[in-house]
Design a protein around this motif. Sequence first.
Motif, PDB file in Angstrom:
ATOM      1  N   VAL A  40      36.070 -11.524 -79.348  1.00 44.20           N
ATOM      2  CA  VAL A  40      37.428 -11.593 -78.834  1.00 44.20           C
ATOM      3  C   VAL A  40      38.205 -10.426 -79.426  1.00 44.20           C
ATOM      4  O   VAL A  40      38.102 -10.145 -80.617  1.00 44.20           O
ATOM      5  CB  VAL A  40      38.093 -12.945 -79.189  1.00 44.20           C
ATOM      6  N   ALA A  41      38.963  -9.728 -78.579  1.00 41.20           N
ATOM      7  CA  ALA A  41      39.687  -8.536 -79.013  1.00 41.20           C
ATOM      8  C   ALA A  41      41.065  -8.500 -78.360  1.00 41.20           C
ATOM      9  O   ALA A  41      41.404  -9.373 -77.552  1.00 41.20           O
ATOM     10  CB  ALA A  41      38.896  -7.285 -78.644  1.00 41.20           C
ATOM     11  N   SER A  42      41.831  -7.485 -78.702  1.00 38.82           N
ATOM     12  CA  SER A  42      43.150  -7.282 -78.097  1.00 38.82           C
ATOM     13  C   SER A  42      43.115  -6.224 -77.003  1.00 38.82           C
ATOM     14  O   SER A  42      44.056  -6.114 -76.221  1.00 38.82           O
ATOM     15  CB  SER A  42      44.165  -6.852 -79.167  1.00 38.82           C
ATOM     16  N   ASP A  43      42.068  -5.421 -76.973  1.00 40.73           N
ATOM     17  CA  ASP A  43      41.926  -4.343 -75.994  1.00 40.73           C
ATOM     18  C   ASP A  43      40.514  -4.324 -75.451  1.00 40.73           C
ATOM     19  O   ASP A  43      39.598  -4.922 -76.012  1.00 40.73           O
ATOM     20  CB  ASP A  43      42.208  -2.980 -76.637  1.00 40.73           C
ATOM     21  N   GLN A  44      40.345  -3.595 -74.363  1.00 41.99           N
ATOM     22  CA  GLN A  44      39.023  -3.417 -73.779  1.00 41.99           C
ATOM     23  C   GLN A  44      38.339  -2.275 -74.510  1.00 41.99           C
ATOM     24  O   GLN A  44      38.660  -1.107 -74.296  1.00 41.99           O
ATOM     25  CB  GLN A  44      39.149  -3.135 -72.290  1.00 41.99           C
ATOM     26  N   VAL A  45      37.423  -2.624 -75.401  1.00 43.13           N
ATOM     27  CA  VAL A  45      36.728  -1.638 -76.220  1.00 43.13           C
ATOM     28  C   VAL A  45      35.231  -1.701 -75.959  1.00 43.13           C
ATOM     29  O   VAL A  45      34.712  -2.707 -75.489  1.00 43.13           O
ATOM     30  CB  VAL A  45      37.012  -1.866 -77.725  1.00 43.13           C
ATOM     31  N   ALA A  46      34.533  -0.635 -76.294  1.00 45.11           N
ATOM     32  CA  ALA A  46      33.081  -0.602 -76.166  1.00 45.11           C
ATOM     33  C   ALA A  46      32.454  -1.535 -77.204  1.00 45.11           C
ATOM     34  O   ALA A  46      33.064  -1.864 -78.220  1.00 45.11           O
ATOM     35  CB  ALA A  46      32.562   0.820 -76.368  1.00 45.11           C
ATOM     36  N   CYS A  47      31.234  -1.943 -76.948  1.00 45.61           N
ATOM     37  CA  CYS A  47      30.500  -2.810 -77.866  1.00 45.61           C
ATOM     38  C   CYS A  47      30.041  -2.020 -79.094  1.00 45.61           C
ATOM     39  O   CYS A  47      29.913  -0.790 -79.050  1.00 45.61           O
ATOM     40  CB  CYS A  47      29.293  -3.401 -77.144  1.00 45.61           C
ATOM     41  N   LEU A  48      29.770  -2.737 -80.163  1.00 42.14           N
ATOM     42  CA  LEU A  48      29.249  -2.089 -81.372  1.00 42.14           C
ATOM     43  C   LEU A  48      27.912  -1.405 -81.121  1.00 42.14           C
ATOM     44  O   LEU A  48      27.564  -0.456 -81.824  1.00 42.14           O
ATOM     45  CB  LEU A  48      29.103  -3.115 -82.503  1.00 42.14           C
ATOM     46  N   CYS A  49      27.155  -1.863 -80.108  1.00 36.89           N
ATOM     47  CA  CYS A  49      25.869  -1.224 -79.801  1.00 36.89           C
ATOM     48  C   CYS A  49      26.076   0.108 -79.070  1.00 36.89           C
ATOM     49  O   CYS A  49      25.114   0.825 -78.814  1.00 36.89           O
ATOM     50  CB  CYS A  49      24.988  -2.165 -78.979  1.00 36.89           C
ATOM     51  N   GLY A  50      27.331   0.416 -78.713  1.00 35.35           N
ATOM     52  CA  GLY A  50      27.638   1.669 -78.028  1.00 35.35           C
ATOM     53  C   GLY A  50      27.795   1.529 -76.523  1.00 35.35           C
ATOM     54  O   GLY A  50      28.240   2.451 -75.854  1.00 35.35           O
ATOM     55  N   SER A  51      27.450   0.374 -75.988  1.00 32.81           N
ATOM     56  CA  SER A  51      27.542   0.168 -74.545  1.00 32.81           C
ATOM     57  C   SER A  51      28.990   0.039 -74.102  1.00 32.81           C
ATOM     58  O   SER A  51      29.816  -0.584 -74.778  1.00 32.81           O
ATOM     59  CB  SER A  51      26.777  -1.096 -74.154  1.00 32.81           C
ATOM     60  N   LYS A  52      29.269   0.621 -72.947  1.00 33.76           N
ATOM     61  CA  LYS A  52      30.571   0.436 -72.314  1.00 33.76           C
ATOM     62  C   LYS A  52      30.454  -0.523 -71.131  1.00 33.76           C
ATOM     63  O   LYS A  52      31.427  -0.755 -70.425  1.00 33.76           O
ATOM     64  CB  LYS A  52      31.128   1.780 -71.859  1.00 33.76           C
ATOM     65  N   ASP A  53      29.257  -1.094 -70.950  1.00 26.39           N
ATOM     66  CA  ASP A  53      29.025  -2.074 -69.885  1.00 26.39           C
ATOM     67  C   ASP A  53      29.410  -3.450 -70.418  1.00 26.39           C
ATOM     68  O   ASP A  53      28.568  -4.270 -70.768  1.00 26.39           O
ATOM     69  CB  ASP A  53      27.559  -2.039 -69.441  1.00 26.39           C
ATOM     70  N   VAL A  54      30.724  -3.664 -70.514  1.00 23.56           N
ATOM     71  CA  VAL A  54      31.272  -4.863 -71.128  1.00 23.56           C
ATOM     72  C   VAL A  54      32.143  -5.575 -70.103  1.00 23.56           C
ATOM     73  O   VAL A  54      32.914  -4.939 -69.375  1.00 23.56           O
ATOM     74  CB  VAL A  54      32.106  -4.507 -72.379  1.00 23.56           C
ATOM     75  N   GLU A  55      32.013  -6.889 -70.044  1.00 23.03           N
ATOM     76  CA  GLU A  55      32.881  -7.702 -69.193  1.00 23.03           C
ATOM     77  C   GLU A  55      34.058  -8.183 -70.032  1.00 23.03           C
ATOM     78  O   GLU A  55      33.880  -8.588 -71.180  1.00 23.03           O
ATOM     79  CB  GLU A  55      32.109  -8.898 -68.647  1.00 23.03           C
ATOM     80  N   TYR A  56      35.255  -8.138 -69.467  1.00 22.32           N
ATOM     81  CA  TYR A  56      36.472  -8.537 -70.175  1.00 22.32           C
ATOM     82  C   TYR A  56      37.165  -9.633 -69.385  1.00 22.32           C
ATOM     83  O   TYR A  56      37.404  -9.470 -68.187  1.00 22.32           O
ATOM     84  CB  TYR A  56      37.442  -7.356 -70.316  1.00 22.32           C
ATOM     85  N   ILE A  57      37.495 -10.724 -70.060  1.00 22.81           N
ATOM     86  CA  ILE A  57      38.214 -11.829 -69.422  1.00 22.81           C
ATOM     87  C   ILE A  57      39.344 -12.251 -70.349  1.00 22.81           C
ATOM     88  O   ILE A  57      39.101 -12.555 -71.523  1.00 22.81           O
ATOM     89  CB  ILE A  57      37.293 -13.030 -69.154  1.00 22.81           C
ATOM     90  N   ALA A  58      40.553 -12.282 -69.835  1.00 31.82           N
ATOM     91  CA  ALA A  58      41.685 -12.749 -70.636  1.00 31.82           C
ATOM     92  C   ALA A  58      41.503 -14.237 -70.914  1.00 31.82           C
ATOM     93  O   ALA A  58      41.348 -15.033 -69.995  1.00 31.82           O
ATOM     94  CB  ALA A  58      42.998 -12.493 -69.904  1.00 31.82           C
ATOM     95  N   CYS A  59      41.504 -14.607 -72.188  1.00 32.89           N
ATOM     96  CA  CYS A  59      41.257 -16.002 -72.572  1.00 32.89           C
ATOM     97  C   CYS A  59      42.303 -16.938 -72.006  1.00 32.89           C
ATOM     98  O   CYS A  59      42.008 -18.098 -71.719  1.00 32.89           O
ATOM     99  CB  CYS A  59      41.206 -16.142 -74.096  1.00 32.89           C
ATOM    100  N   TRP A  60      43.533 -16.474 -71.809  1.00 34.52           N
ATOM    101  CA  TRP A  60      44.573 -17.348 -71.275  1.00 34.52           C
ATOM    102  C   TRP A  60      44.285 -17.750 -69.832  1.00 34.52           C
ATOM    103  O   TRP A  60      44.921 -18.645 -69.299  1.00 34.52           O
ATOM    104  CB  TRP A  60      45.955 -16.725 -71.419  1.00 34.52           C
ATOM    105  N   GLN A  61      43.288 -17.120 -69.212  1.00 35.63           N
ATOM    106  CA  GLN A  61      42.912 -17.500 -67.847  1.00 35.63           C
ATOM    107  C   GLN A  61      42.022 -18.742 -67.827  1.00 35.63           C
ATOM    108  O   GLN A  61      41.856 -19.358 -66.791  1.00 35.63           O
ATOM    109  CB  GLN A  61      42.200 -16.349 -67.144  1.00 35.63           C
ATOM    110  N   PHE A  62      41.440 -19.098 -68.971  1.00 35.34           N
ATOM    111  CA  PHE A  62      40.599 -20.284 -69.041  1.00 35.34           C
ATOM    112  C   PHE A  62      41.491 -21.511 -69.136  1.00 35.34           C
ATOM    113  O   PHE A  62      42.424 -21.545 -69.916  1.00 35.34           O
ATOM    114  CB  PHE A  62      39.686 -20.247 -70.279  1.00 35.34           C
ATOM    115  N   PRO A  63      41.205 -22.557 -68.354  1.00 33.09           N
ATOM    116  CA  PRO A  63      42.028 -23.770 -68.454  1.00 33.09           C
ATOM    117  C   PRO A  63      41.782 -24.491 -69.775  1.00 33.09           C
ATOM    118  O   PRO A  63      40.681 -24.466 -70.320  1.00 33.09           O
ATOM    119  CB  PRO A  63      41.554 -24.618 -67.270  1.00 33.09           C
ATOM    120  N   ASP A  64      42.819 -25.101 -70.293  1.00 33.60           N
ATOM    121  CA  ASP A  64      42.671 -25.934 -71.497  1.00 33.60           C
ATOM    122  C   ASP A  64      41.971 -27.228 -71.091  1.00 33.60           C
ATOM    123  O   ASP A  64      42.164 -27.737 -70.013  1.00 33.60           O
ATOM    124  CB  ASP A  64      44.036 -26.268 -72.094  1.00 33.60           C
ATOM    125  N   GLY A  65      41.200 -27.704 -72.022  1.00 28.75           N
ATOM    126  CA  GLY A  65      40.701 -29.000 -71.676  1.00 28.75           C
ATOM    127  C   GLY A  65      39.376 -29.345 -72.048  1.00 28.75           C
ATOM    128  O   GLY A  65      38.708 -30.200 -71.849  1.00 28.75           O
TER     129      GLY A  65
END
Length: 65
Positions: A40-65
């Motif tokens: 979980v991060a604050s920005d869309q950053v590359a992975c520690l492995c160096g890959s930029k093939d990363v999927e980003y989903i804003a956590c607030w989009q997930f329903p509570d429950g």
Amino acid sequence: MTEPHSYLSPEELQAWRLSLQEANRNNIFCYCRRCHREWVASDQVACLCGSKDVEYIACWQFPDG
């Protein structure tokens, strides 16, 4: 090129963008498609492995429950 029509005033649009930035702070779920690391991060950053093939989903989009 003209700006698309907005129902919000420039001030309202700026406030909306700031509220989204605040909602995303420490709240973006990141998933690396190469090494399958998740974090979980604050920005869309590359992975520690160096890959930029990363999927980003804003956590607030997930329903509570």
